[in-house]
Design a protein around this motif. Sequence first.
Motif, mmCIF file in Angstrom:
data_model
loop_
_atom_site.group_PDB
_atom_site.id
_atom_site.type_symbol
_atom_site.label_atom_id
_atom_site.label_comp_id
_atom_site.label_asym_id
_atom_site.label_seq_id
_atom_site.Cartn_x
_atom_site.Cartn_y
_atom_site.Cartn_z
ATOM 1 N N TYR A 275 -8.243 -18.370 -21.255
ATOM 2 C CA TYR A 275 -7.335 -18.820 -21.364
ATOM 3 C C TYR A 275 -6.631 -19.133 -20.281
ATOM 4 C CZ TYR A 275 -2.507 -21.048 -23.301
ATOM 5 O OH TYR A 275 -1.452 -21.910 -22.193
ATOM 6 N N ALA A 276 -6.349 -16.962 -19.873
ATOM 7 C CA ALA A 276 -5.573 -17.136 -18.261
ATOM 8 C C ALA A 276 -5.714 -17.425 -17.160
ATOM 9 C CB ALA A 276 -5.359 -14.972 -18.359
ATOM 10 N N ARG A 277 -7.072 -17.583 -17.255
ATOM 11 C CA ARG A 277 -8.328 -17.553 -16.315
ATOM 12 C C ARG A 277 -7.705 -19.816 -15.966
ATOM 13 N NH1 ARG A 277 -13.841 -14.693 -14.941
ATOM 14 N NH2 ARG A 277 -14.684 -15.518 -16.949
ATOM 15 N N LYS A 278 -8.019 -20.527 -16.875
ATOM 16 C CA LYS A 278 -7.806 -21.761 -16.548
ATOM 17 C C LYS A 278 -6.168 -22.242 -16.451
ATOM 18 C CE LYS A 278 -8.998 -24.989 -19.615
ATOM 19 N NZ LYS A 278 -9.591 -25.808 -21.429
ATOM 20 N N HIS A 279 -5.587 -21.544 -16.707
ATOM 21 C CA HIS A 279 -4.542 -21.567 -16.342
ATOM 22 C C HIS A 279 -3.544 -20.611 -15.904
ATOM 23 C CE1 HIS A 279 -5.114 -23.530 -20.602
ATOM 24 N NE2 HIS A 279 -3.996 -24.096 -20.287
ATOM 25 N N GLY A 280 -4.284 -20.205 -14.724
ATOM 26 C CA GLY A 280 -3.473 -19.597 -13.117
ATOM 27 C C GLY A 280 -2.786 -18.392 -13.636
ATOM 28 N N ALA A 281 -2.753 -18.196 -15.115
ATOM 29 C CA ALA A 281 -2.355 -16.876 -14.687
ATOM 30 C C ALA A 281 -2.661 -15.425 -14.319
ATOM 31 C CB ALA A 281 -1.858 -16.443 -16.423
ATOM 32 N N ASN A 282 -1.899 -14.529 -13.730
ATOM 33 C CA ASN A 282 -2.223 -13.416 -12.961
ATOM 34 C C ASN A 282 -2.757 -11.900 -14.260
ATOM 35 O OD1 ASN A 282 0.446 -14.895 -12.227
ATOM 36 N ND2 ASN A 282 -1.030 -14.315 -9.837
ATOM 37 N N VAL A 283 -1.318 -12.314 -15.673
ATOM 38 C CA VAL A 283 -1.258 -10.993 -16.134
ATOM 39 C C VAL A 283 -0.880 -11.296 -17.388
ATOM 40 C CG1 VAL A 283 0.709 -9.779 -17.236
ATOM 41 C CG2 VAL A 283 0.606 -10.109 -14.749
ATOM 42 N N ILE A 284 -1.837 -10.737 -17.821
ATOM 43 C CA ILE A 284 -1.385 -10.816 -19.547
ATOM 44 C C ILE A 284 -1.041 -9.773 -19.639
ATOM 45 C CG2 ILE A 284 -2.804 -9.759 -22.001
ATOM 46 C CD1 ILE A 284 -4.694 -11.203 -20.607
ATOM 47 N N ILE A 285 0.318 -9.977 -21.006
ATOM 48 C CA ILE A 285 1.569 -8.736 -21.265
ATOM 49 C C ILE A 285 1.279 -8.592 -22.851
ATOM 50 C CG2 ILE A 285 3.592 -8.755 -21.573
ATOM 51 C CD1 ILE A 285 4.314 -11.082 -20.017
ATOM 52 N N ARG A 286 1.143 -6.867 -22.623
ATOM 53 C CA ARG A 286 1.222 -6.576 -24.319
ATOM 54 C C ARG A 286 2.404 -5.094 -24.199
ATOM 55 N NH1 ARG A 286 -1.612 -8.670 -27.054
ATOM 56 N NH2 ARG A 286 -2.497 -6.387 -28.411
ATOM 57 N N GLY A 287 2.780 -5.561 -25.329
ATOM 58 C CA GLY A 287 3.908 -4.467 -25.983
ATOM 59 C C GLY A 287 3.519 -3.463 -26.260
ATOM 60 N N LEU A 288 4.004 -2.268 -26.325
ATOM 61 C CA LEU A 288 2.939 -0.709 -26.695
ATOM 62 C C LEU A 288 4.280 -0.314 -27.699
ATOM 63 C CD1 LEU A 288 1.635 1.394 -23.580
ATOM 64 C CD2 LEU A 288 0.283 0.187 -25.806
ATOM 65 N N ARG A 289 4.408 0.511 -28.824
ATOM 66 C CA ARG A 289 5.226 0.385 -28.975
ATOM 67 C C ARG A 289 5.195 1.846 -29.716
ATOM 68 N NH1 ARG A 289 3.659 -2.456 -34.064
ATOM 69 N NH2 ARG A 289 1.543 -2.302 -33.295
ATOM 70 N N VAL A 290 3.144 2.538 -30.418
ATOM 71 C CA VAL A 290 3.667 3.664 -30.655
ATOM 72 C C VAL A 290 2.033 4.350 -29.802
ATOM 73 C CG1 VAL A 290 5.100 4.119 -32.656
ATOM 74 C CG2 VAL A 290 2.998 2.943 -32.784
ATOM 75 N N VAL A 291 2.141 5.694 -29.713
ATOM 76 C CA VAL A 291 0.819 6.073 -29.475
ATOM 77 C C VAL A 291 -0.662 5.355 -30.451
ATOM 78 C CG1 VAL A 291 -0.958 8.211 -29.294
ATOM 79 C CG2 VAL A 291 1.931 7.985 -28.661
ATOM 80 N N SER A 292 -0.917 5.210 -31.329
ATOM 81 C CA SER A 292 -1.767 4.368 -32.184
ATOM 82 C C SER A 292 -2.220 3.323 -31.703
ATOM 83 C CB SER A 292 -1.496 4.374 -33.529
ATOM 84 O OG SER A 292 -0.787 4.207 -33.457
ATOM 85 N N ASP A 293 -0.862 2.319 -30.770
ATOM 86 C CA ASP A 293 -1.311 1.591 -30.074
ATOM 87 C C ASP A 293 -2.265 1.054 -28.599
ATOM 88 O OD1 ASP A 293 0.388 -0.374 -31.688
ATOM 89 O OD2 ASP A 293 2.168 -0.769 -30.207
ATOM 90 N N PHE A 294 -2.322 2.458 -28.245
ATOM 91 C CA PHE A 294 -3.140 2.361 -26.761
ATOM 92 C C PHE A 294 -4.479 2.783 -27.341
ATOM 93 C CE2 PHE A 294 -5.462 5.119 -23.928
ATOM 94 C CZ PHE A 294 -4.599 4.593 -22.900
ATOM 95 N N GLU A 295 -5.247 2.801 -28.328
ATOM 96 C CA GLU A 295 -6.674 2.620 -28.348
ATOM 97 C C GLU A 295 -7.053 1.709 -28.180
ATOM 98 O OE1 GLU A 295 -7.992 5.825 -31.029
ATOM 99 O OE2 GLU A 295 -9.536 4.537 -31.135
ATOM 100 N N TYR A 296 -6.209 0.643 -28.886
ATOM 101 C CA TYR A 296 -6.771 -1.122 -29.212
ATOM 102 C C TYR A 296 -6.372 -1.238 -27.736
ATOM 103 C CZ TYR A 296 -6.141 -5.166 -30.421
ATOM 104 O OH TYR A 296 -6.839 -6.899 -30.135
ATOM 105 N N GLU A 297 -5.260 -0.897 -26.852
ATOM 106 C CA GLU A 297 -4.600 -1.697 -25.652
ATOM 107 C C GLU A 297 -5.657 -1.130 -24.763
ATOM 108 O OE1 GLU A 297 -3.472 -3.911 -25.503
ATOM 109 O OE2 GLU A 297 -2.318 -4.191 -27.376
#
Length: 159
Positions: free
Chosen positions: A76-98
């Motif tokens: 979707y990002a490519r098709k819409h000319g987006a250069n960035v995907i944003i993710r929020g990080l809350r706690v250390v456990s988010d890191f593995e998925y991210e």
Amino acid sequence: MKIAIYPGSFDPITNGHLDIIRRASKIFDKVIVLLAINPDKTCRFSKESRLNMLVEVVKEFKNVEVDFHNGLTIEYARKHGANVIIRGLRVVSDFEYEWAYSAANEYIDKDIEMVFLMSHKELSFISSSAIDELFNSGVDISSLVPKIVLEEYAKKNQK
Ligand code: COA
């Protein structure tokens, strides 16, 4: 033009997500909040209801739009000319998925950057499931979610 995608299930959107949207809207020219599909989840709110909540919430930002995509976010990002995907990080456990998410995206397209915004401390304990559990246990969630979410909960409970 710097276009960023902020993807998620938003089931429902919380003040934690809203905080990330607000901050991203100050950094990028345009932010697209993308209702995407997480194949590991069965959502509690319908697609229409989640879109309705997102559209209402982003009304206050001039450079934020809402869209839905069934497929890979990076495509979707490519098709819409987006250069960035944003993710929020809350706690250390988010890191593995991210880390895995970011590695998979990099494999597909190295030119789209992942940008991580740290959640504010007082919002870092919020997740959509926690909101749902608190609401169903009778706890007042009005300071944790936008007003439209309370309205959608009320509608859902009438059915
Ligand atoms: N504030 C509050 N809560 C937050 C938050 C924040 N800043 N950031 C994340 N959360 C919560 C979410 O509400 C969610 O809670 P829940 O699990 O209780 O529902 C949880 O943290 C996980 O959020 P997230 O990691 O964003 O998952 P998601 O299911 O909302 O979104 C997609 C995942 C949809 C972005 C991802 O699956 C996707 O891009 N799918 C499309 C297909 C694709 O591209 N797959 C990648 C292949 S490797």
